[in-house]
Design an enzyme around this catalytic site. Structure first.
Site, PDB file in Angstrom:
ATOM      1  CD  GLU A   1      -1.163   3.879  -6.403  1.00 30.00           C
ATOM      2  OE1 GLU A   1      -2.213   3.319  -6.801  1.00 30.00           O
ATOM      3  OE2 GLU A   1      -0.256   3.263  -5.834  1.00 30.00           O
TER       4      GLU A   1
ATOM      5  NE  ARG B   1      -4.239  -1.619   0.439  1.00 31.54           N
ATOM      6  CZ  ARG B   1      -4.356  -2.771  -0.193  1.00 31.54           C
ATOM      7  NH1 ARG B   1      -3.387  -3.168  -1.014  1.00 31.54           N
ATOM      8  NH2 ARG B   1      -5.411  -3.546  -0.025  1.00 31.54           N
TER       9      ARG B   1
ATOM     10  CG  HIS C   1      -1.404  -0.161  -7.506  1.00 31.98           C
ATOM     11  ND1 HIS C   1      -2.062   0.648  -6.622  1.00 31.98           N
ATOM     12  CD2 HIS C   1      -1.593  -1.430  -7.025  1.00 31.98           C
ATOM     13  CE1 HIS C   1      -2.618  -0.059  -5.658  1.00 31.98           C
ATOM     14  NE2 HIS C   1      -2.343  -1.340  -5.882  1.00 31.98           N
TER      15      HIS C   1
END
Length: 525
Positions: free
Chosen positions: A262, A233, A280
């Site tokens: 993000e 995370r 990601h």
């Protein structure tokens, strides 16, 4: 016929599974503009979403007869879970389908950091240079790997690291040491031991305890040339402090798949030559995407039929199904569990819930909410109202529920005792008129305080001058006290101090050095 609408793109296997059901009508509207999509969702019994569809106020206004939302993935940042609960909509996710993908990406980042594949590849392919001397790396064999968080992903990273003949050390205050030692991995109860490792990888949920878990303070205690990995995370490493550590070369390399904000296209970490990044993509394998789609489709099918709600993250509260007086007690009990786990950190060995008054008729529900609150500290969004009892049993937690129809002081009251390997804490609470939640006692010290905000539990010998000393320390560190409640018994006193700001370590140390101090805890609700 039940109607399932797919709002975002999922693997074809999931669509095929939905289409194969004789009692399911599936509509794939993933390509439809989101503003148009809102005109169709009211017809659905269940919707399947990914990160592209926000399930917030506008969506919920058009929710119609939707009874379940399936998030095809782990994160539910784009879902208003409380809003769904108020609408009686169950929210589910798919928490385990991408486990192997995330594990293998972690190993890929680790190998890149020691062998510099991206740089060597770019130099040869783009610059057409054959300079082997630029790419001396190091070997994983013999290096010490520190794993923060030893759940489904962290434990599998550890097993794979052992195959590389690494020395592996696990840190997770919410597991029994045997979970690590049973697979041949050393366990430590001290984060300081992890900071001495050659390579550190983090695999925790993101919550109040783990956000900014690694800052300049922890980085300063690390080896020169340490390698840091984060495929869990964003925000677990403080990005500003990470940048400074990388720039100074205290941190030799970092491998990052996640960022605090993000998409991270403007993140200054991307400017550093000793950072390897991916956007990601922890779940981005064909196998995991197929599994995510299949599991999401299966959850949609089961919830449409009403047979089960796999991995439910909430409990739909419908006025017609639960008495109005119970709902605030469910919220209160979950908060007591969450508070107790913060104040009494460690491996939970037992929990006792005692419900008194009318609420005693709902002991199972109160116990479930208490477990969700207590286990959230270690499991984050992996704990839910469906699996709480099962996970407690799996972890060997002795759960007891005592029911009494009458309370001598309050119409209804709930007591929660949480025991860990370290200590125990007992909290009591009640709900006053107009739905005012209150903590009524902490370890037999009587209070009347709202379970909300940043709090310090300060226990001391009952002597003059303590309150003044506490106030001076708070003032010296520019910490505003929003509320101060005091209780006394048997020549001891306990204060609950509610503050407006996070309390720095220096202030906590100063409080501990007050001669009368017997102990303090910091909690945040």
């Amino acid at each position: 016929m039940y109607k399932v609408i797919v709002c975002d793109h999922i693997h074809q296997s999931g669509l095929d599974l939905l289409n194969a059901q004789s009692d399911i009508e599936m509509q794939n509207l993933a390509a439809m503009p989101k503003n148009e999509l809102l005109n169709h969702i009211s017809e659905a019994d269940v919707v399947i979403t990914r990160s592209s569809t926000d399930v917030y106020e506008q969506f919920l206004q058009h929710s119609g007869k939707i009874k379940a939302v399936v998030r095809a993935g782990v994160g539910v940042d784009n879902v208003d879970i409380d809003g769904c609960s108020r609408k009686g909509i169950v929210v589910m996710n798919v928490p385990t389908a991408n486990t192997i993908a995330a594990v293998e990406l972690t190993m890929a980042h680790m190998i890149n950091a020691v062998r510099h594949f991206p740089g060597a590849n770019a130099q040869l392919k783009n610059d057409r240079k054959w300079k082997r001397e630029d790419w001396y790396g190091i070997e994983l064999k013999g290096k010490k790997l520190g794993i923060i968080g030893f759940g489904n992903i962290g434990s599998r990273v550890g097993v794979r690291a052992k195959a590389f003949e690494m020395e592996v050390l696990a840190y997770d205050p919410y597991i029994l040491p045997t979970k690590a030692t049973d697979v041949g991995i050393a366990y430590t109860s001290s984060l300081k031991d992890i900071l001495e490792c050659d390579i550190i990888t983090i695999h925790t949920p993101k919550n109040a305890e783990t956000k900014n878990m690694i800052t300049s303070k922890e980085i300063a205690q690390m080896k020169d040339g340490v390698i840091l990995i984060n495929c869990a995370r964003g925000g677990l490493y403080n990005e500003n402090d990470l940048y400074e550590g990388l720039q100074s070369k205290k941190i030799a390399w970092a491998g990052l798949d996640v960022f605090d904000k993000e998409p991270a296209i403007d993140n200054r970490l991307l400017d550093l030559p000793n950072v390897y990044v991916t956007p990601h993509i922890g779940a981005n394998t064909l196998e995991s995407q197929e599994q995510i789609a299949i599991q999401a489709a299966q959850a949609a099918i089961e919830s449409a039929r009403g047979s089960s709600y796999p991995n439910a993250l909430n409990l739909p509260i419908k006025e017609s199904e639960l008495p109005s007086m119970l709902k605030p007690y469910l919220e209160l009990t979950q908060k007591l569990g969450f508070l107790a786990a913060q104040a009494n950190k460690g491996v939970i060995t037992s929990m006792h819930i005692e419900a008194e008054g009318e609420i005693s008729a709902y002991g199972d529900s109160l116990t479930t909410f208490a477990l969700v609150g207590a286990l959230n500290m270690s499991l984050g969004d992996k704990i839910n109202y469906v699996n709480a009892q099962f996970i407690a049993k799996e972890r060997g937690i002795d759960v007891k529920t005592t029911l009494k129809q009458v309370n001598e002081t309050y119409k209804n009251q709930v007591h929660l005792t949480l025991i860990t390997q370290n200590e125990h804490i007992t909290l009591s609470g009640s709900v006053f008129e107009d739905r005012h939640l209150r903590i009524t006692s902490i370890n037999n010290f009587c209070f009347d305080i709202e379970p909300k905000g940043k709090m310090i539990f300060f226990r001391n010998t009952d002597v003059p001058g303590v309150i003044g000393s506490v106030g001076n320390i708070m003032a010296n560190h520019s910490i505003n006290i929003a509320d101060f409640r005091l209780a006394r018994q048997n020549k001891e006193a306990m204060a609950v101090i509610v503050v407006d700001e996070d309390v720095p370590t220096e202030a906590l140390k100063a409080l501990e050095q007050i001669p009368a101090c017997l102990g303090l805890k910091v909690v945040n609700l």
